[in-house]
Write a protein that holds these residues in place. Structure first.
Motif, PDB file in Angstrom:
ATOM      1  N   SER A  64      -9.551  15.706  -2.258  1.00 29.42           N
ATOM      2  CA  SER A  64      -8.815  14.610  -1.641  1.00 29.42           C
ATOM      3  C   SER A  64      -7.772  15.166  -0.687  1.00 29.42           C
ATOM      4  N   ASP A 109       1.239   4.344  -2.764  1.00 32.00           N
ATOM      5  CA  ASP A 109       1.279   5.763  -2.393  1.00 32.00           C
ATOM      6  C   ASP A 109       2.434   6.472  -3.097  1.00 32.00           C
ATOM      7  N   ASP A 110       3.611   5.810  -3.113  1.00 27.77           N
ATOM      8  CA  ASP A 110       4.788   6.398  -3.757  1.00 27.77           C
ATOM      9  C   ASP A 110       4.510   6.729  -5.226  1.00 27.77           C
ATOM     10  N   LYS A 122      -4.411   6.066  -6.408  1.00 24.67           N
ATOM     11  CA  LYS A 122      -3.868   4.894  -5.711  1.00 24.67           C
ATOM     12  C   LYS A 122      -4.809   3.701  -5.857  1.00 24.67           C
ATOM     13  N   SER A 137       0.828  -1.204   0.000  1.00 25.45           N
ATOM     14  CA  SER A 137       0.000   0.000   0.000  1.00 25.45           C
ATOM     15  C   SER A 137       0.864   1.257   0.000  1.00 25.45           C
ATOM     16  N   ALA A 138       1.945   1.233   0.792  1.00 26.54           N
ATOM     17  CA  ALA A 138       2.844   2.393   0.843  1.00 26.54           C
ATOM     18  C   ALA A 138       3.516   2.635  -0.503  1.00 26.54           C
ATOM     19  N   GLU A 139       3.821   1.559  -1.225  1.00 26.56           N
ATOM     20  CA  GLU A 139       4.465   1.707  -2.528  1.00 26.56           C
ATOM     21  C   GLU A 139       3.493   2.241  -3.580  1.00 26.56           C
ATOM     22  N   ALA A 169       1.517   7.015  -6.855  1.00 25.50           N
ATOM     23  CA  ALA A 169       0.459   8.010  -7.047  1.00 25.50           C
ATOM     24  C   ALA A 169       0.935   9.413  -6.683  1.00 25.50           C
ATOM     25  N   GLU A 170       1.711   9.507  -5.603  1.00 25.58           N
ATOM     26  CA  GLU A 170       2.228  10.818  -5.202  1.00 25.58           C
ATOM     27  C   GLU A 170       3.223  11.353  -6.235  1.00 25.58           C
ATOM     28  N   LYS A 220      -4.193   0.070  -7.916  1.00 26.30           N
ATOM     29  CA  LYS A 220      -4.313  -1.271  -7.343  1.00 26.30           C
ATOM     30  C   LYS A 220      -5.109  -2.191  -8.272  1.00 26.30           C
ATOM     31  N   TYR A 265      -5.496   9.913  -3.700  1.00 27.90           N
ATOM     32  CA  TYR A 265      -6.089   8.680  -3.173  1.00 27.90           C
ATOM     33  C   TYR A 265      -6.809   7.897  -4.267  1.00 27.90           C
ATOM     34  N   THR A 306      -4.929  13.805   0.288  1.00 29.50           N
ATOM     35  CA  THR A 306      -3.586  13.628  -0.267  1.00 29.50           C
ATOM     36  C   THR A 306      -3.468  14.161  -1.688  1.00 29.50           C
TER      37      THR A 306
END
Length: 396
Positions: free
Chosen positions: A208, A190-191, A216, A186-188, A193-194, A220, A213, A210
């Motif tokens: 949103s 985030d990487d 992200k 999940s954190a990756e 998408a950010e 997935k 989201y 962030t």
């Protein structure tokens, strides 16, 4: 600690990759060739030339000491020499060597985001990047994003991508993600998408927290579909098909990296199959009984890496059985080499750097020890503390 060295690999016109040698430039030309064979999936025999700065021409490489920062090394295969060809994109590779001060824990992937790993080996060379590289999209997509970014910076207007545009962006991102990892966390996600909205600010999501989201979540789903499309092509994904899992859908039965594995279940090398690699294993059983043939063992261990990983992941043999089949793996040098093959991280330098990081806490724990062991530890610690700084006698 050895300074890592960057290598840029030019496979042909408008096609380049890069990697990092954590231990620096190899000491010998043979070691360099072994690294090229292992990391670049070059199966043919070849020789090396380097670009000489005095003559500005390629000269045969007889010593790695001749390599300069930002120098170039040309890989010439026997097949090329037999046909007299000067360069062939698929087998001619050039390496630009550049010193870097990156810490040993930093990693870079062999290929740049716009180049693909070998479809026959899928052997990854580096772990998940600290900063995810957003690829250059197709001309049509880039054109829309350039205009939308200009509008955003001018008026603050966000782009509402059409389904076609969004799908094209997600498809490109998935094709880069798979080069690093088939099952991102999940954190990756985030990487990725950010990094996307930092590169293309017009894609930020209004409302949103962030700003990414929704991207992200879409990533997935896209990665799940992308894995399905590759399931019949790569071993890493085919092992998790319904047929291979016997119809069970428990997440605990999905075979995928759970720790630091980068090359979890790679495909066999080009032109190899289970029969040919089993023959290599049998030859290895004879080679380990000989003296002064570490280089031969290393080449064969590199070649049979995917075969070994299949045994570990699919067959799950006992340690005793595995040791009897692969005795060479239990030598100190091959333990370190296998760790690097799986994680892309050099074992000893990583261990020492972590030991240095935790040494203060370990010292405090050791000094709390009582009895005979405690006294011996105290004596050792006292002698270490008495050594003058920079004496060169430090040991771990």
């Amino acid at each position: 600690m050895t300074t890592p060295v960057k290598l840029r690999i030019i496979m042909g016109e408008n096609n380049s990759e890069k990697l990092t040698l954590p231990s620096g430039i190899p000491e010998s030309v043979e070691d360099l060739k072994l690294e090229i064979k292992r990391q670049c999936a070059v199966a043919e025999d070849f020789r090396l030339q380097y670009m000489d700065v005095d003559f500005d021409k390629f000269i045969n490489l007889t010593s790695t000491a001749a390599l300069q920062h930002l120098g170039t090394v040309k890989v010439i295969t026997n097949a090329q020499e037999a046909t007299g060809e000067g360069s062939t994109p698929q087998v001619l590779r050039s390496l630009s060597v550049e010193s870097t001060s990156l810490p040993s824990t930093d990693t870079e992937i062999l290929s740049t985001p716009d180049s693909s790993p070998s479809p026959t080996s899928m052997l990854r060379s580096q772990a998940w990047p600290a900063s995810f590289p957003i690829p250059q999209f197709s001309y049509e997509v880039e054109l829309q994003l350039v205009k939308a970014n200009q509008e955003y910076h001018k008026n603050g207007t966000l782009l509402n991508p059409s389904p076609k545009l969004k799908s094209a962006i997600l498809e490109s991102l998935a094709s880069v993600i798979i080069k690093y990892k088939a099952y991102p966390t999940s954190a990756e996600f985030d990487d990725v998408a950010e990094a996307l909205i930092k590169t293309h600010a017009c894609l930020k999501e209004q409302g949103s927290v962030t700003g990414f989201y929704g991207w992200k979540i879409s990533l997935k789903y896209k990665m799940a579909n992308y894995r399905s499309s590759l399931r019949n092509i790569t071993s890493e994904l085919s092992i998790n098909s319904m047929n291979r899992r016997g119809g069970h859908t428990s997440p605990n039965q999905v075979k995928k990296p759970r720790k630091a594995e980068v090359n979890f279940l790679p495909d066999y090398p080009v032109g190899e199959n289970q029969e040919t690699l089993e023959n290599e294993r049998l030859e290895l059983l004879s080679e380990v009984k000989k003296r002064d043939n570490n280089q031969i063992i290393k080449v064969k261990m590199d070649k049979t890496f995917a075969y070994r990983r299949k045994e570990v992941v699919v067959d799950m043999p006992s340690i005793a059985e595995f040791q009897s089949r692969w005795p060479a793996l239990f030598a100190e040098s091959e333990i370190s080499a296998e760790f690097t093959r799986i994680t892309t991280i050099p074992l000893m330098s990583k261990f020492m750097s972590e030991l240095d990081h935790h040494s203060a806490k370990l010292s405090r724990v050791c000094l709390k020890k009582r009895g005979v062991a405690g006294r011996k530890i105290a004596e050792i610690m006292a002698s270490i503390n008495e050594e003058p700084f920079g004496s060169g006698n430090h040991s771990h």
